[in-house]
Design a protein around this motif. Structure first.
Motif, PDB file in Angstrom:
ATOM      1  N   GLU A   6       8.643 -28.452 -10.253  1.00  0.00           N
ATOM      2  CA  GLU A   6       8.260 -29.725  -9.636  1.00  0.00           C
ATOM      3  C   GLU A   6       7.860 -29.508  -8.176  1.00  0.00           C
ATOM      4  OE1 GLU A   6      11.398 -32.631  -9.959  1.00  0.00           O
ATOM      5  OE2 GLU A   6      11.812 -32.028 -12.017  1.00  0.00           O
ATOM      6  N   ALA A   7       8.674 -28.752  -7.452  1.00  0.00           N
ATOM      7  CA  ALA A   7       8.406 -28.487  -6.039  1.00  0.00           C
ATOM      8  C   ALA A   7       7.099 -27.714  -5.873  1.00  0.00           C
ATOM      9  CB  ALA A   7       9.571 -27.712  -5.422  1.00  0.00           C
ATOM     10  N   LEU A   8       6.904 -26.712  -6.702  1.00  0.00           N
ATOM     11  CA  LEU A   8       5.701 -25.888  -6.602  1.00  0.00           C
ATOM     12  C   LEU A   8       4.454 -26.713  -6.907  1.00  0.00           C
ATOM     13  CD1 LEU A   8       4.597 -23.101  -6.018  1.00  0.00           C
ATOM     14  CD2 LEU A   8       4.963 -22.521  -8.424  1.00  0.00           C
ATOM     15  N   LYS A   9       4.525 -27.529  -7.934  1.00  0.00           N
ATOM     16  CA  LYS A   9       3.387 -28.368  -8.308  1.00  0.00           C
ATOM     17  C   LYS A   9       2.996 -29.281  -7.146  1.00  0.00           C
ATOM     18  CE  LYS A   9       1.926 -31.470 -12.011  1.00  0.00           C
ATOM     19  NZ  LYS A   9       2.336 -32.017 -13.313  1.00  0.00           N
ATOM     20  N   GLN A  10       3.973 -29.905  -6.526  1.00  0.00           N
ATOM     21  CA  GLN A  10       3.704 -30.811  -5.422  1.00  0.00           C
ATOM     22  C   GLN A  10       3.115 -30.069  -4.226  1.00  0.00           C
ATOM     23  OE1 GLN A  10       6.910 -33.464  -4.478  1.00  0.00           O
ATOM     24  NE2 GLN A  10       5.958 -34.126  -2.575  1.00  0.00           N
ATOM     25  N   ARG A  30      -2.259 -15.557 -13.490  1.00  0.00           N
ATOM     26  CA  ARG A  30      -2.225 -16.994 -13.247  1.00  0.00           C
ATOM     27  C   ARG A  30      -1.378 -17.726 -14.274  1.00  0.00           C
ATOM     28  NH1 ARG A  30      -4.045 -21.741 -14.636  1.00  0.00           N
ATOM     29  NH2 ARG A  30      -5.271 -20.981 -16.372  1.00  0.00           N
ATOM     30  N   GLY A  31      -1.283 -17.189 -15.469  1.00  0.00           N
ATOM     31  CA  GLY A  31      -0.495 -17.819 -16.522  1.00  0.00           C
ATOM     32  C   GLY A  31       0.965 -18.004 -16.143  1.00  0.00           C
ATOM     33  N   SER A  32       1.490 -17.090 -15.367  1.00  0.00           N
ATOM     34  CA  SER A  32       2.885 -17.225 -14.920  1.00  0.00           C
ATOM     35  C   SER A  32       3.042 -18.437 -14.016  1.00  0.00           C
ATOM     36  CB  SER A  32       3.341 -15.966 -14.190  1.00  0.00           C
ATOM     37  OG  SER A  32       3.383 -14.867 -15.071  1.00  0.00           O
ATOM     38  N   VAL A  37       4.532 -24.252 -12.940  1.00  0.00           N
ATOM     39  CA  VAL A  37       4.046 -25.566 -12.527  1.00  0.00           C
ATOM     40  C   VAL A  37       4.215 -26.600 -13.638  1.00  0.00           C
ATOM     41  CG1 VAL A  37       1.943 -26.844 -11.902  1.00  0.00           C
ATOM     42  CG2 VAL A  37       2.468 -24.684 -10.765  1.00  0.00           C
ATOM     43  N   HIS A  38       4.010 -26.176 -14.872  1.00  0.00           N
ATOM     44  CA  HIS A  38       4.133 -27.094 -16.007  1.00  0.00           C
ATOM     45  C   HIS A  38       5.533 -27.063 -16.626  1.00  0.00           C
ATOM     46  CE1 HIS A  38      -0.200 -26.996 -15.458  1.00  0.00           C
ATOM     47  NE2 HIS A  38      -0.161 -28.202 -15.973  1.00  0.00           N
TER      48      HIS A  38
END
Length: 82
Positions: A6-10, A30-32, A37-38
């Motif tokens: 959640e923090a990374l996505k934001q 990038r898949g990691s 993020v998801h």
């Protein structure tokens, strides 16, 4: 899954950092980053350190915001206890 995703996505959204750019800075696929993020998978504690370091190189304020969002409650408790 957890608070790290959640923090990374934001942070990525707020600072306009792409998942690919972070992945390149971390030297991973990038898949990691996508899975974090998801909230498919949580990064390890060591990886969280690496994320903070990479964000700091890309955008120093993004690293601080990630720490605030991810560890905010813990950091506040530490400051109150000091």
């Amino acid at each position: 899954m957890g608070k790290a995703g959640e923090a990374l996505k934001q942070v990525l959204k707020t600072y306009g950092i792409s998942q690919n750019k972070l992945a390149v800075a971390l030297g991973i696929e990038r898949g990691s980053v996508y899975r974090w993020v998801h909230e498919i998978r949580d990064p390890t504690a060591e990886t969280v350190r690496e994320i903070v370091t990479a964000l700091g190189k890309l955008e120093p304020s993004a690293a601080g915001k990630f720490i605030e969002l991810y560890l905010g409650d813990l950091v506040e408790e530490e400051e109150e206890g000091s």
